[in-house]
Design a protein around this motif. Structure first.
Motif, short mmCIF file in Angstrom:
data_model
loop_
_atom_site.label_atom_id
_atom_site.label_comp_id
_atom_site.label_asym_id
_atom_site.label_seq_id
_atom_site.Cartn_x
_atom_site.Cartn_y
_atom_site.Cartn_z
N GLY A 117 3.61 -10.35 2.07
CA GLY A 117 4.60 -10.23 1.01
C GLY A 117 4.05 -9.74 -0.32
O GLY A 117 4.71 -8.99 -1.03
N ILE A 118 2.85 -10.15 -0.67
CA ILE A 118 2.31 -9.74 -1.97
C ILE A 118 1.80 -8.31 -1.93
O ILE A 118 1.74 -7.63 -2.96
CB ILE A 118 1.18 -10.71 -2.43
CG1 ILE A 118 1.01 -10.66 -3.96
CG2 ILE A 118 -0.12 -10.41 -1.73
CD1 ILE A 118 2.18 -11.17 -4.73
N ASN A 119 1.44 -7.83 -0.74
CA ASN A 119 0.95 -6.46 -0.61
C ASN A 119 2.04 -5.46 -0.26
O ASN A 119 1.92 -4.27 -0.58
CB ASN A 119 -0.16 -6.40 0.46
CG ASN A 119 -1.48 -6.95 -0.05
OD1 ASN A 119 -2.14 -6.33 -0.88
ND2 ASN A 119 -1.87 -8.11 0.43
N MET A 120 3.08 -5.91 0.43
CA MET A 120 4.19 -5.02 0.79
C MET A 120 5.49 -5.67 0.34
O MET A 120 6.17 -6.34 1.11
CB MET A 120 4.18 -4.75 2.30
CG MET A 120 2.96 -3.97 2.76
SD MET A 120 3.03 -3.48 4.50
CE MET A 120 2.81 -5.07 5.30
N VAL A 121 5.81 -5.48 -0.93
CA VAL A 121 6.93 -6.22 -1.51
C VAL A 121 8.27 -5.80 -0.92
O VAL A 121 9.26 -6.52 -1.08
CB VAL A 121 6.96 -6.05 -3.04
CG1 VAL A 121 5.71 -6.61 -3.68
CG2 VAL A 121 7.14 -4.60 -3.42
#
Length: 346
Positions: free
Chosen positions: A96-100
């Motif tokens: 989630g933090i890398n592929m919002v």
């Protein structure tokens, strides 16, 4: 929607969606070299769900939740150090933090995991892991701990190497706010959103610059530091207002909120006090511009007047030639967006 408004929003989407889906997800969820990464089955289950989310071929969240939390004996070690919850927590957060673009889907599948009545553990596994650990895994306790701890860290280092993570973490908070809007009480996500507005727009950075705290930033002067902080803090507002601006505006209707608390017989609830909001303001001193703008003890409340003041400050920011052009463009975009939100009567 105006062209002026569309351009910064598109730029924001490009920055937030910086990492497209890689071919190999095996590294997602890795905590450190001494600990297990997510298994191929776990990564595959999550990937299939998030990539199909909100499409005609969307998968059932409950089924994905069961796959993610599977305790199949073929893939579960028998030693007591196995921690399914911690591994899944890092997989969810890392993706989630890398592929919002997948943040909403991850929140949906997280809700599905927590909605499971129990994990499918065998009697032997119930003894081996214990009821308390199995329940901690089901409630994703580690995921929410990581969610909170990582935001704190990105916030601490937002003026340095935590900048991109800070913006992406803010986007995730905003999406959680939209997925789980508050009823009466102020959620953590809503409180953070307003605290970011206060941080960026209620201080006088030119005359009272902050003291540099981030060792990763090379600051030539206090004025340079003030410019750095304002460029960062305005950019950090964009996800909240673009994603959850309507909800934020709704909660600046002080009379409506007072009425809701009264209808719920919660007039004395801590969320309905000046002291509650005072905790979230970084400008408690006499230097607070909002305090100077509105005399009396009402300056602590969230009001439509305060919303209008934030717009005035954004207009001021858009005129400061020392700031990044991106910051000035975003300030104009946010003023236009806030005006559109007002027109919708959120």
């Amino acid at each position: 929607m105006s062209t002026t408004l569309c351009i910064p929003q598109t730029a924001l989407a490009m920055e937030l969606d910086f990492l497209s889906d890689p071919e190999d997800w095996s590294d997602f969820g890795q905590m450190n070299v001494d600990e297990d990464t997510s298994t191929p089955d776990e990564a595959s289950a999550l990937r299939e769900f998030v990539q199909a989310y909100n499409t005609p071929s969307a998968l059932a969240a409950e089924e994905t939740a069961r796959k993610l939390m599977s305790l199949n004996e073929d893939r579960v070690p028998c030693d007591g150090d196995f921690d399914k919850g911690y591994r899944i927590a890092w997989l969810l957060y890392d993706v989630g933090i890398n592929m919002v673009q997948h943040q909403v889907a991850i929140l949906v599948v997280a809700d599905a995991v927590m909605a499971l009545p129990r994990l499918d553990a065998t009697p032997e596994q119930e003894v081996r892991f214990g009821e308390e650990k199995l329940e901690r895994w089901r409630t994703l306790e580690d995921f929410w701990d990581i969610w909170s701890e990582r935001w704190d860290r990105y916030n601490e280092f937002r003026y340095g190497n935590g900048f991109r993570g800070y913006v992406c973490a803010n986007a995730w908070l905003a999406r959680h706010l939209v997925l789980h809007p508050p009823n009466i009480y102020y959620t953590t996500e809503l409180s953070v959103a307003f605290s970011r507005m206060m941080l960026a727009l209620e201080k006088d950075p030119w005359n009272y610059p902050g003291v540099p705290e981030d060792g990763d930033v090379t600051i030539r002067s206090r004025k340079d530091y003030a410019i750095t902080t304002l460029n960062t803090d305005v950019h950090g507002l964009v996800p909240f207002l673009v994603i959850a601006g309507d909800i934020m505006y709704r909660y600046t209707d002080r009379e409506m909120m007072a009425r809701r608390f009264a209808e719920a017989h919660q007039e004395n609830h801590e969320h309905n006090t000046r002291e509650y909001w005072q905790r979230f303001s970084s400008n408690r001193s006499e230097r607070s511009l909002w305090k100077a703008e509105k005399k009396g003890d009402q300056h602590k409340w969230l009001t439509r007047e305060r919303w209008a003041f934030w717009k005035k400050r954004l207009v001021w920011i858009s005129e400061q030639t020392e700031l990044l052009q991106r910051t000035r463009d975003e300030a104009i975009m946010l003023v236009q967006l806030m005006t559109e939100i007002e027109g919708r009567g959120a």
